[in-house]
Design an enzyme around this catalytic site. Structure first.
Site, short mmCIF file in Angstrom:
data_model
loop_
_atom_site.label_atom_id
_atom_site.label_comp_id
_atom_site.label_asym_id
_atom_site.label_seq_id
_atom_site.Cartn_x
_atom_site.Cartn_y
_atom_site.Cartn_z
N ARG A 59 0.82 -1.22 0.00
CA ARG A 59 0.00 0.00 0.00
C ARG A 59 0.85 1.26 0.00
O ARG A 59 0.42 2.32 -0.49
CB ARG A 59 -0.97 -0.02 1.18
CG ARG A 59 -2.14 -0.96 0.96
CD ARG A 59 -3.00 -1.09 2.18
NE ARG A 59 -2.56 -2.14 3.07
CZ ARG A 59 -2.77 -2.16 4.38
NH1 ARG A 59 -3.40 -1.17 4.96
NH2 ARG A 59 -2.37 -3.17 5.11
N GLU A 96 1.38 -5.65 13.58
CA GLU A 96 0.21 -5.86 14.44
C GLU A 96 -0.32 -7.29 14.26
O GLU A 96 -0.85 -7.88 15.18
CB GLU A 96 -0.88 -4.83 14.04
CG GLU A 96 -2.01 -4.71 15.03
CD GLU A 96 -3.12 -3.79 14.51
OE1 GLU A 96 -3.00 -3.22 13.40
OE2 GLU A 96 -4.12 -3.65 15.24
O1 LIG Z 1 3.18 0.29 11.77
P1 LIG Z 1 3.15 -1.19 11.52
O2 LIG Z 1 2.66 -1.98 12.71
O3 LIG Z 1 4.45 -1.71 11.02
O4 LIG Z 1 2.04 -1.46 10.41
C1 LIG Z 1 1.89 -0.69 9.25
C2 LIG Z 1 2.07 -1.50 8.01
O5 LIG Z 1 1.08 -2.54 7.93
C3 LIG Z 1 0.47 -2.53 6.64
O6 LIG Z 1 1.17 -3.27 5.70
P2 LIG Z 1 1.05 -4.85 5.47
O7 LIG Z 1 2.31 -5.50 5.96
O8 LIG Z 1 -0.24 -5.34 6.02
O9 LIG Z 1 1.13 -5.00 3.90
P3 LIG Z 1 0.30 -4.51 2.63
O10 LIG Z 1 0.63 -3.06 2.43
O11 LIG Z 1 0.88 -5.37 1.57
O12 LIG Z 1 -1.17 -4.73 2.85
C4 LIG Z 1 0.55 -1.06 6.25
O13 LIG Z 1 0.42 -0.87 4.84
C5 LIG Z 1 1.91 -0.64 6.78
O14 LIG Z 1 2.94 -0.97 5.86
N1 LIG Z 2 -5.28 -2.06 11.68
C1 LIG Z 2 -4.71 -1.89 10.49
N2 LIG Z 2 -5.43 -1.50 9.43
C2 LIG Z 2 -4.85 -1.31 8.21
N3 LIG Z 2 -3.54 -1.49 8.01
C3 LIG Z 2 -2.79 -1.86 9.04
N4 LIG Z 2 -1.47 -2.11 9.15
C4 LIG Z 2 -1.22 -2.47 10.42
N5 LIG Z 2 -2.31 -2.46 11.17
C5 LIG Z 2 -3.32 -2.08 10.32
#
Ligand SMILES: O=P(O)(O)OC[C@H]1O[C@H](OP(=O)(O)OP(=O)(O)O)[C@H](O)[C@@H]1O
Ligand SMILES: Nc1ncnc2[nH]cnc12
Length: 173
Positions: A59, A96
């Protein structure tokens, strides 16, 4: 001006029980809301001097690449493991809802590069801290970090401050 919160939805118990997932899909699907978000995030970036933006798969790519074009700066892909074709620098981190690894191509950033890290959501801060470690190992300076949304209860902002990374977000929930 768009009220960005009106374009985000909350999905309970995704991807695991107990997590409320903040879905950016409606915001991206609105031409006006997406353009306004990029405009506002560009303002946050303009408070720094920087040579590149680094977006975190997947994202973070959406916002990072649009911002790189808007700011007329180079874009660096921070990728999930095993996707980059050349020699990489790699860092593991916690989320998370699990753990993962991030990689950048070794030798991609020029000497003296100053980078803004870009993502959609700041939760625990683990992703951005791992990315900052990657940048340091690549010899680049982290000018700051910019995200759309801060999930305040997860305390990422404090963790980033402790790691010496200034983060700015458009919204906090
Ligand atoms: O602050 P944090 O606890 O590190 O979480 C934030 C991250 O979690 C999500 O990514 P995700 O790994 O779910 O991947 P995606 O973007 O491929 O959905 C979001 O896009 C951030 O990169
Ligand atoms: N709660 C949440 N919603 C969307 N993106 C996330 N990345 C980590 N935690 C998330």
């Amino acid at each position: 001006m768009t009220n960005f919160l009106d374009h985000l939805t909350s999905v309970p118990d995704f991807p695991v029980p107990g997590v409320t997932f903040r879905d950016i899909s409606p915001l991206l699907a609105s031409a006006q809301a997406f353009a306004d978000a990029i405009g506002a995030m560009k303002e946050l970036c303009s408070q720094h001097a920087f040579s590149h933006l680094a977006g975190i798969e997947s994202r973070g790519f959406i916002f990072g690449s649009a911002l790189a074009v808007a700011c007329e700066r180079g874009f660096v892909m921070v990728r999930k493991p095993g996707k980059l074709p050349t020699k990489t620098i790699s860092e593991s981190y916690g989320l998370e809802y699990g753990s993962d690894r991030l990689e950048i191509e070794e030798g991609l950033l020029p000497a003296g590069a100053s980078v803004i890290l870009v993502d959609d959501v700041l939760a625990t801060g683990g992703t951005l801290i791992a990315t900052a470690r990657l940048m340091a190992r690549a010899g680049a300076t982290v000018a700051g970090a910019v995200c759309l949304l801060d999930i305040g209860a997860l305390d990422g902002k404090r963790r980033l401050q402790e790691a010496g990374i200034g983060v700015k977000t458009l919204l906090t929930v």
